[in-house]
Design a protein around this motif. Structure first.
Motif, PDB file in Angstrom:
ATOM      1  N   UNK A  86      91.568 -16.546  -2.027  1.00 35.96           N
ATOM      2  CA  UNK A  86      92.023 -15.343  -1.330  1.00 35.96           C
ATOM      3  C   UNK A  86      92.532 -14.252  -2.257  1.00 35.96           C
ATOM      4  N   UNK A  87      92.700 -14.551  -3.529  1.00 41.22           N
ATOM      5  CA  UNK A  87      93.409 -13.622  -4.390  1.00 41.22           C
ATOM      6  C   UNK A  87      92.565 -12.883  -5.391  1.00 41.22           C
ATOM      7  N   UNK A  88      93.233 -12.469  -6.456  1.00 43.80           N
ATOM      8  CA  UNK A  88      92.640 -11.621  -7.468  1.00 43.80           C
ATOM      9  C   UNK A  88      91.560 -12.262  -8.310  1.00 43.80           C
ATOM     10  N   UNK A  89      91.504 -13.572  -8.366  1.00 53.21           N
ATOM     11  CA  UNK A  89      90.468 -14.233  -9.162  1.00 53.21           C
ATOM     12  C   UNK A  89      89.180 -14.457  -8.381  1.00 53.21           C
ATOM     13  N   UNK A  90      89.171 -14.027  -7.130  1.00 50.15           N
ATOM     14  CA  UNK A  90      87.955 -14.169  -6.319  1.00 50.15           C
ATOM     15  C   UNK A  90      86.955 -13.122  -6.771  1.00 50.15           C
ATOM     16  N   UNK A  91      85.836 -13.569  -7.265  1.00 39.05           N
ATOM     17  CA  UNK A  91      84.796 -12.678  -7.746  1.00 39.05           C
ATOM     18  C   UNK A  91      83.456 -13.369  -7.512  1.00 39.05           C
ATOM     19  N   UNK A  92      82.999 -13.358  -6.256  1.00 44.81           N
ATOM     20  CA  UNK A  92      81.797 -14.135  -5.955  1.00 44.81           C
ATOM     21  C   UNK A  92      80.554 -13.610  -6.657  1.00 44.81           C
ATOM     22  N   UNK A  93      79.807 -14.534  -7.174  1.00 45.03           N
ATOM     23  CA  UNK A  93      78.516 -14.180  -7.763  1.00 45.03           C
ATOM     24  C   UNK A  93      77.496 -14.094  -6.633  1.00 45.03           C
ATOM     25  N   UNK A  94      76.283 -13.719  -6.961  1.00 46.55           N
ATOM     26  CA  UNK A  94      75.214 -13.714  -5.964  1.00 46.55           C
ATOM     27  C   UNK A  94      74.898 -15.150  -5.586  1.00 46.55           C
ATOM     28  N   UNK A  95      74.282 -15.337  -4.453  1.00 48.77           N
ATOM     29  CA  UNK A  95      73.860 -16.671  -4.063  1.00 48.77           C
ATOM     30  C   UNK A  95      72.881 -17.165  -5.115  1.00 48.77           C
ATOM     31  N   UNK A  96      73.071 -18.392  -5.558  1.00 46.81           N
ATOM     32  CA  UNK A  96      72.309 -18.920  -6.694  1.00 46.81           C
ATOM     33  C   UNK A  96      70.811 -18.907  -6.432  1.00 46.81           C
ATOM     34  N   UNK A  97      70.076 -18.464  -7.425  1.00 46.05           N
ATOM     35  CA  UNK A  97      68.624 -18.396  -7.329  1.00 46.05           C
ATOM     36  C   UNK A  97      68.060 -19.803  -7.289  1.00 46.05           C
ATOM     37  N   UNK A  98      67.181 -20.059  -6.390  1.00 47.05           N
ATOM     38  CA  UNK A  98      66.582 -21.377  -6.277  1.00 47.05           C
ATOM     39  C   UNK A  98      67.353 -22.285  -5.352  1.00 47.05           C
ATOM     40  N   UNK A  99      68.619 -22.011  -5.131  1.00 46.63           N
ATOM     41  CA  UNK A  99      69.429 -22.788  -4.194  1.00 46.63           C
ATOM     42  C   UNK A  99      70.277 -21.781  -3.440  1.00 46.63           C
ATOM     43  N   UNK A 100      69.692 -21.127  -2.480  1.00 53.42           N
ATOM     44  CA  UNK A 100      70.341 -20.009  -1.805  1.00 53.42           C
ATOM     45  C   UNK A 100      71.466 -20.384  -0.878  1.00 53.42           C
TER      46      UNK A 100
END
Length: 146
Positions: A86-100
């Motif tokens: 929930x906090x400041x370290x949340x930095x989602x990457x894109x959904x992984x290629x090949x395993x969406x």
């Protein structure tokens, strides 16, 4: 002639008391030595730069895995989990290629004690080695510690 003399009863009690005092002092010294060694080992681990990390991955669906709903109490008990989800370290990457169906959302350094607590609470099942999925606000997470 002096060998025939019996020692005085008072001297026997002094000898037994001295032996008991030495044994107790030895036990205390060993216990203190073990405590000091444990503290030094923990200090060496934490200052070695090899500090544990908490990594959180988001999943689209939990599948057949066990789902554990996260509560406010979980976030209070595990502040690192709160910072990543929930906090400041949340930095989602894109959904992984090949395993969406999964993506890395963040990581943070944790203490050895916190790493152990997270592993005990949200780590894999000891028989199947399958990680539970944590559910929070409709999203599913997998928590991994090093």
């Amino acid at each position: 002639m002096e060998e025939d003399r019996k020692p005085e009863p008072g001297n026997q009690f002094k000898t037994v008391g001295l032996i008991l005092a030495c044994v107790l002092a030895g036990i205390v010294a060993v216990a203190l030595g073990l405590m000091l060694a444990d503290a030094l080992i923990l200090y060496a681990y934490e200052s070695s730069g090899g500090q544990p990390m908490l990594y959180v991955m988001e999943r689209v669906e939990p599948g057949e895995n066990v789902v554990v709903p996260l509560t406010e109490r979980d976030f209070v008990d595990h502040p690192a989990l709160d910072v990543v989800i929930r906090g400041g370290e949340r930095n989602p990457s894109a959904w992984e290629w090949g395993a969406g169906d999964r993506r890395f959302i963040g990581g943070v350094r944790v203490s050895y004690a916190e790493s152990r607590a997270l592993q005990d609470a949200y780590g894999p099942d000891r028989e199947t080695w399958v990680y539970p999925h944590l559910e929070y606000e409709g999203a599913y997470y997998v928590v991994v510690t090093t």
